[in-house]
Motif scaffolding. Sequence first.
Motif, mmCIF file in Angstrom:
data_model
loop_
_atom_site.group_PDB
_atom_site.id
_atom_site.type_symbol
_atom_site.label_atom_id
_atom_site.label_comp_id
_atom_site.label_asym_id
_atom_site.label_seq_id
_atom_site.Cartn_x
_atom_site.Cartn_y
_atom_site.Cartn_z
ATOM 1 N N LEU A 217 0.973 -1.177 0.002
ATOM 2 C CA LEU A 217 0.011 0.075 -0.006
ATOM 3 C C LEU A 217 0.982 1.208 -0.195
ATOM 4 O O LEU A 217 0.337 2.480 0.049
ATOM 5 N N ALA A 219 3.198 1.899 -2.260
ATOM 6 C CA ALA A 219 3.588 1.971 -3.786
ATOM 7 C C ALA A 219 3.140 3.344 -4.261
ATOM 8 O O ALA A 219 2.102 3.557 -3.991
ATOM 9 N N PRO A 220 3.844 4.005 -5.107
ATOM 10 C CA PRO A 220 3.370 5.121 -5.462
ATOM 11 C C PRO A 220 2.010 4.962 -6.435
ATOM 12 O O PRO A 220 1.288 5.833 -6.444
ATOM 13 N N LEU A 222 -1.178 2.336 -6.903
ATOM 14 C CA LEU A 222 -1.941 1.034 -6.408
ATOM 15 C C LEU A 222 -2.669 0.356 -7.352
ATOM 16 O O LEU A 222 -3.622 1.158 -8.184
ATOM 17 N N PHE B 169 -8.470 5.572 -1.588
ATOM 18 C CA PHE B 169 -7.420 5.690 -0.527
ATOM 19 C C PHE B 169 -6.192 6.493 -1.175
ATOM 20 O O PHE B 169 -5.487 6.991 -0.331
ATOM 21 N N ARG B 173 -4.312 9.589 0.356
ATOM 22 C CA ARG B 173 -3.054 9.265 0.942
ATOM 23 C C ARG B 173 -2.151 10.652 0.333
ATOM 24 O O ARG B 173 -1.343 11.313 0.986
ATOM 25 N N ARG B 174 -2.202 10.918 -1.003
ATOM 26 C CA ARG B 174 -1.589 11.825 -1.809
ATOM 27 C C ARG B 174 -2.090 13.448 -1.348
ATOM 28 O O ARG B 174 -1.232 14.043 -1.664
#
Lengths: 630, 257
Positions: A217, A219-220, A222, B169, B173-174
């Motif tokens: 999870l 990883a750049p 997914l 997700f 996250r980013r």
Amino acid sequence: MIPLQWLIGICVVVGAVCALWRARRWFRGQPAKVDFVRGLMRYPRSYFVDLHHIVARDPYTARMHMMVAGGFTAALLLTLAVHLFNIDSRVLAWLLLVFLALMGVGAAFVAMRRSPKRARLSAGGFSRLPWSLFAFAAAFFLATLPKAGLVASFAALSVPGIVVLLLAAWGCAEMVAFLPLGPMKHSFAGAMHLICHPRFARLGAARPDSGLKPLDLSAPKLGVETPADFKWNQLLGFDACVQCGRCEVVCPAFAAELPLNPKKLIQDLARAVDPGGNDLAYAGSSYPGRSVGHAHGGPSQPIIGDGAMIHPDTLWSCTTCRACVQECPMMIEHVDAIIDLRRFQALEKGAVPGKAPLVLAELRATDTQSGAALASRLDWAADLSLPLISTKGECDVLLWLGEGAFDLRNQRTLRALVRLMRHAKIDFAVLGEEELDTGDLARRLGDEATFQDLAKRNAATLAKYRFRRIVTADPHVFHSLRNEYPAFGARHEVLHHTMLLDELMTNGALPKTKAQPTKTTYHDPCYLGRYNGEIRAPRAILDAIGVERVEMERSGMRSMCCGGGGGAPVTDIAGKKRIPDVRMEQARETGAAVVAVACPNCAVMLEGVVGPRPEIFDVAELLLQAVEAA
Amino acid sequence: MAIDVAVLVSVGRHPVSGRARRADADARAVELALSIAGANVRLIHAGDPGEPALRDYLGMGANTMTVLRMAPEADPVLPLSAHLSSMRPQIVLMGTRAEGGEDSGLVPYLVAQALEVPLVPGIVSLSLAGERAEMLQGLPRGRRRSLAASLPLVATVPVMAPAPRMSAFGLARRGTIEVKDVTAAADEARAAWTEGPARRRPKRIKVMKAASAADRVRAVTEMAAGKGKVLQNLPPDEAAKAIFDYLVAEGIVQAKP
């Protein structure tokens, strides 16, 4: 015959160049750990045992393929010896004649198989294949006759010489020079695929290798967005497809005319790897309700989208039942590819259709699919006073209730199971409030983040207690805990309830039963049968309670899905029919009065079929009836 | 021309588990903002920037969020108003009420008052026509009222608005959170309260004097009497025409000349 020698030589060189050209496209994928030496060493067994077992389910095709492939492979090697290297040996020439004759007979079988035309077999280059096979066999048969001393040798520029040269040119073009590009590419890519298989552990395994691998999870990116995001050996696998259509025949979504055809899916994935890829050359059945010719893609273009290579509806029609994987003679992993694509849609785009986003949000907020309070998981058992493992500390059997505990239909199954376990005096307990959803549904929908979160927390709970084994009435839970939780540190012995009940009957722990002579057919849940290989225990129970057991046309490892897997009930892609209706029709054909099930999803899907139909009972309910009738 | 749409978002609470999440109405406001063509959507939250539930909003597709850092219990009205006055967005959207805290639904009114712009409550859709916004207001029992107002404006979005998209997700996250320190007055009244789960009030049982099931269904679903007319046994064409004329009269669809 100098011209023939030149022809063979040139075709071999062109063939090698084409093979490299073709292999280049696989390396557009991501690196993968491949043990090439191990794959090569195991290749004979992978091909002659594992792959043969699958092909041999269709005996006609198996015999046909043995003649064509065996004949051709031997003939090609002998041709190189006799005609390219000019080894002058009567024995070799005679051997060559034998193998070419075998190949010729095989080619006739190939032609007969395609006549009359069958929907599952692709046309296009495949329609030409029997004639190309025949041209190859005939050309070298004629060319070898003089070498075997049967006829006088003829000049290259004589009539027979020119006929031989023309036939050989045709045969060699298809079978040698352009083998890696045309319909014969399945032989080359298929062999490479067996050697570099993405699920190498599957080969020769005692039970199916079906657990999904955890996604990193951090990883750049997914999941898989473009063809270049697949592992290179997955791309190789797509190229191995021989378009035999066995997957199409068994796919429940295709049968119910949902817009999915596993064969076209794999073909689209294979074609998307080329720049400007499209499906114009595809000559098989399309996705039901959608015509061929609208797919556009490229190695770094998104695969999924309206107007892209694959429409989202196609991706979400899959019930992850693995019927296609089970049938595929090239051992392609369709479901892994679907999950990879779904992971990108769910994790990077948030594009999951239907009610699935709601269910996933409830899973995150409440740790249950239905949004129920964890404390209410035991509400249905208020009168059963189930022992909690948190008060007992340890037990023999930890009963995992699953989402079925919130559903009226499946509470009946759980009640039957609990009563049977009490009859057998099993020391069992439940987790109660501490039991979270296993996350199986989230994982099949591509929401790996929610799955991993639930898996880690469940694994931590399980590590707190002492028990000998886990028993569950839900095959999805069973699969998840047994095959996918070990990656999160939870290594436990996990049993499906039918396995436990079968054991209890065998060792006499259950009281005597009274024979129930009802005509009953058993519907195998995919996650118990195909995912875990357990098709014996439920049948053993049914036989022991004396039902008149009849089998549906599709049963055991080749059973058909009820439509309840892979989140299909929540993504709810429309088709012309409903999958459970198609399955129920098969059950009706047996004339059975009862369909025995062993999965909460199957129970709900099949009970949802309207109109006169057999009764639906879980195996545990039937067993309890038999015990209590005695 | 891109217009600035600010969406005020709060930390919600799941009604069953009590766990922090994106607030349902606020998430619908974000969804509505993202559906406006050409909008430059900015998310603003007043509270704790470390709250993980805020990432649920970023997962819907907005890249950044501005968090006015203050104690979550403090009164957000003044910091929000000050921030919005300096930012001057043409549209400010938010859910009709929060899920936790005072839940009075007054924040949008106080913010609109501070900004001196009109407030449109309970909208379920919004589209731009030049300098004006055309909106549909959601009313009980599925009724809709079409409204138009000039920009700038503040509008609230109820839970009957279209469902929010899934929070992804990877995007969550980013996404980045920009923190701005603000001073907020402590909510002294609130500090004295004790919070507990709400109890359902007993409901008066309505005695239905209905002869048949159809009557009972009608009693439950019927709109307040006196409005509209009952058309029966019309040919389909005329029935469709009657519905169409009604929609035109209500301004929900525009008749083509």
